[in-house]
Scaffold this motif. Structure first.
Motif, PDB file in Angstrom:
ATOM      1  N   ALA A  64       4.536  27.071  15.188  1.00  0.00           N
ATOM      2  CA  ALA A  64       5.311  28.311  15.314  1.00  0.00           C
ATOM      3  C   ALA A  64       6.717  28.095  14.749  1.00  0.00           C
ATOM      4  O   ALA A  64       7.309  28.984  14.162  1.00  0.00           O
ATOM      5  N   ASP A  65       7.255  26.883  14.956  1.00  0.00           N
ATOM      6  CA  ASP A  65       8.550  26.514  14.377  1.00  0.00           C
ATOM      7  C   ASP A  65       8.345  25.288  13.478  1.00  0.00           C
ATOM      8  O   ASP A  65       9.161  24.389  13.437  1.00  0.00           O
ATOM      9  N   PHE A  66       7.222  25.282  12.793  1.00  0.00           N
ATOM     10  CA  PHE A  66       6.878  24.236  11.827  1.00  0.00           C
ATOM     11  C   PHE A  66       7.121  22.824  12.357  1.00  0.00           C
ATOM     12  O   PHE A  66       7.802  22.008  11.762  1.00  0.00           O
ATOM     13  N   ILE A 204      16.841  12.805  17.166  1.00  0.00           N
ATOM     14  CA  ILE A 204      16.567  13.521  18.423  1.00  0.00           C
ATOM     15  C   ILE A 204      17.036  14.961  18.283  1.00  0.00           C
ATOM     16  O   ILE A 204      18.230  15.240  18.166  1.00  0.00           O
ATOM     17  N   ASP A 205      16.086  15.866  18.318  1.00  0.00           N
ATOM     18  CA  ASP A 205      16.327  17.295  18.147  1.00  0.00           C
ATOM     19  C   ASP A 205      17.263  17.831  19.249  1.00  0.00           C
ATOM     20  O   ASP A 205      17.063  17.523  20.431  1.00  0.00           O
ATOM     21  N   VAL A 206      18.228  18.656  18.839  1.00  0.00           N
ATOM     22  CA  VAL A 206      19.231  19.226  19.768  1.00  0.00           C
ATOM     23  C   VAL A 206      19.461  18.367  21.018  1.00  0.00           C
ATOM     24  O   VAL A 206      19.344  18.841  22.151  1.00  0.00           O
ATOM     25  N   HIS A 331      16.909  20.458   6.653  1.00  0.00           N
ATOM     26  CA  HIS A 331      15.919  21.541   6.588  1.00  0.00           C
ATOM     27  C   HIS A 331      16.366  22.817   7.297  1.00  0.00           C
ATOM     28  O   HIS A 331      15.604  23.773   7.366  1.00  0.00           O
ATOM     29  N   ASP A 332      17.572  22.813   7.852  1.00  0.00           N
ATOM     30  CA  ASP A 332      18.065  23.991   8.573  1.00  0.00           C
ATOM     31  C   ASP A 332      19.249  24.665   7.896  1.00  0.00           C
ATOM     32  O   ASP A 332      19.694  25.720   8.366  1.00  0.00           O
ATOM     33  N   VAL A 333      19.808  24.038   6.880  1.00  0.00           N
ATOM     34  CA  VAL A 333      20.985  24.626   6.212  1.00  0.00           C
ATOM     35  C   VAL A 333      20.742  24.690   4.715  1.00  0.00           C
ATOM     36  O   VAL A 333      20.009  23.865   4.160  1.00  0.00           O
TER      37      VAL A 333
END
Ligand code: NOJ
Length: 554
Positions: A64-66, A204-206, A331-333
């Protein structure tokens, strides 16, 4: 700033490279990148001279969020391969001296994770408390005012129980309850599972978001001083993340990581705009994260004084023993070749010189090494739920996720000819690995040579850094005992005076080897590394070039 302690840590002088596996290389012809595709291109990564790969999530996930919605933290999604393929990747990379970091997503799971499926069965389920539940607010509706980073309320009603669950991202990404001891223990097991398997560490994500306010208090309204993102959402993120208790979790993970030999690396996605908050995640310098991404750097314009303020501000706040990390893309900016350079070749080269010569660990995103720009996508091409929600004011993150172009032919070497890639090939045909390989003037050659120079020059690898005075628009610093880096981030020529030595590497390769006696003149958007004979007392003397630079000293 000094060269840092623990100089033996492999990652300090290192260059990391982010692979977004879905877009890297498709080995089985389904239009989706996979782990075998990464293995097939390890020689390319080896040719860059990188030390480690940060692999964006390849765990079991409904995508859903790859991949940032994990349904099983200890297995590989069949779209990407199997655990054995991942073992092979770790071994094959290791043979080339490249370590693998996986992406750990501890803030939330997928709604399809067995813990959440169990939690949905009722308030008495033993897994219920692994997530954040709350009764409706006094007037009905969500329990508090928290908004999701992806838009809308951060709460979704579970009609079965009449309670809401928290999701700081998509409703399909329920937040874990980090006050719950079972969650903490389960994640320690997950860390050990991978570290014992040879994984060198985690991005580590967020990682700053994990613990939420125990009282679920409303966030206060945003003020004019807050970063744009908080202003856009109308509230300051005070209670839904960045809580002091998160530091305890990171400290515990550091303790576990340091038990390994070599210690496993903790690279945090410290998604904060405030530098004081950023450096807090290094703890005392040796007891929380080893590295934390610098979001103020990503948010800064390509401007000498703005970037310099971030770098110097970060360095000045870092505790002893901590080490910075610099990056221009992920991959987010929007990619740095677009966001900072607007596709201009000189600026692209300068941006790469910057990221690869600052004191700190450098992280490249796949495609940076060929100056890849964002893909240009139509509304109908978008797959990122964030882009779909906010288009056209924000196109989401698909533009920076378009497939890696390996050559100019059909499928770009990403996917076999005739196969439709999961996202369109957004790159201009001339930007690809094969065409740049072996071309002495290409961005790819520049990146390889910069990384090689970094490796072979102790000053650049670990040397201290000291900013030198420069005319407006320029920025120069000395690394270690005498290597000078000078950048001209302006449309005018400038002159950096008092420089003695030889150009070790210039963004204009014709200047490599050029002797510099007294003044280094840089054309618009040009940069150079100058290797020296030992620095003389006048190294930092600066003059503007007649009628071109401003001549003003800072
Ligand atoms: C940060 C990741 O980099 C991003 O891609 C993801 O959507 C969010 N965290 C949620 O996991």
């Amino acid at each position: 700033m000094d060269g840092g302690e623990n100089q033996g840590d492999w990652w300090r002088a290192g260059v990391l490279y982010q692979v977004y596996p879905r877009s890297f290389a498709d080995s089985d012809g389904d239009g989706i990148g996979d782990l075998q595709g990464v293995i097939d291109h390890l020689d390319h990564l080896d040719s860059l001279g990188i030390d480690g790969i940060w692999l964006s999530p390849c765990h079991r996930s409904p995508q859903a969020d790859f991949g940032y919605d994990v349904a099983d933290y200890c297995d590989v999604d069949p779209e990407y391969g199997t655990l054995e393929t991942l073992d092979t990747l770790i071994a094959e990379a290791g043979r080339r001296g490249i370590r693998i970091l996986l992406d750990l997503v501890p803030n939330h799971t997928s709604e399809q994770h067995p813990w959440f499926r169990a939690a949905l069965t009722g308030r008495d389920d033993p897994h219920r408390d692994r997530y954040v539940w709350a009764d409706p607010g006094p007037e009905g509706g969500p329990p508090n005012n928290w908004v999701s980073t992806f838009g809308g309320s951060a709460w979704t009603l579970d009609p079965g129980s009449g309670q809401y669950y928290l999701h700081n991202f998509l409703p399909g990404q329920p937040d874990l309850n980090w006050w719950n001891e079972d969650v903490r223990t389960a994640f320690e097991d997950i860390l050990r599972f991978w570290w014992d398997r040879g994984v060198a560490g985690f991005r580590i994500d967020v990682c700053n978001m994990l613990v939420k306010d125990a009282g679920l208090r409303d966030n206060p309204p945003a003020t004019a001083e807050d970063p744009w993102v908080m202003r856009a959402f109308g509230q300051r993120w005070v209670y839904n993340g960045n809580r002091p208790e998160t530091h305890q979790i990171l400290a515990r993970w550091r303790e576990l990581a340091d038990r390994y030999d070599p210690p496993r690396l903790l690279l945090g996605e410290t998604n904060v705009e405030d530098l004081d908050q950023l450096v807090s995640y290094f703890g005392s310098g040796t007891d929380e994260l080893h590295l934390g991404f610098n979001f103020p750097m990503l948010g800064a314009p390509f401007d000498a004084s703005a970037l310099r303020a971030v770098v110097e501000g970060t360095e000045a706040r870092m505790p002893a023993g901590a080490w910075p990390v610099w990056t221009g893309s992920n991959h987010d900016v929007s990619r740095m070749a677009t966001r900072w350079a607007g596709g201009d070749q000189s600026r692209i080269r300068l941006a790469l010189l910057l990221v690869l010569t600052l004191r700190g660990t450098a992280v490249l995103y796949q495609g940076d090494e060929i100056g890849l720009t964002d893909g240009v996508l139509a509304r109908g091409d978008l797959l990122d739920p964030v882009g779909i929600r906010f288009y056209p004011s924000y196109p989401g993150r698909d533009p920076e996720r378009t497939p890696m172009p390996w050559h100019a032919g059909p499928g770009a070497g990403f996917t076999p000819p005739g196969v439709v890639p999961w996202l369109p090939l957004g790159a201009p045909a001339e930007v690809n690995v094969a065409d740049q390989d072996g071309d002495p003037d290409s961005v790819l050659t520049l990146v390889r040579d910069l990384i090689a120079l970094r490796r072979s020059t102790p000053d650049l690898a670990l040397g201290a850094s000291e900013t030198l005075p420069t005319p407006d628009g320029a920025w120069a610093w000395r690394r270690g005992t005498g290597t000078l880096v000078a950048l001209n981030l302006s449309d005018r020529s400038v002159e950096v005076g008092g420089v003695e030595g030889r150009v070790a590497l210039g963004t204009d390769r014709a200047r490599d080897g050029e002797p510099v006696a007294g003044a280094l003149r840089l054309g618009p958007w040009e940069g150079a590394v100058v290797g020296s004979s030992p620095p003389g007392p006048g190294l930092a003397t600066v003059t503007g070039s007649e009628g071109l630079g401003t001549g003003e000293e800072r």
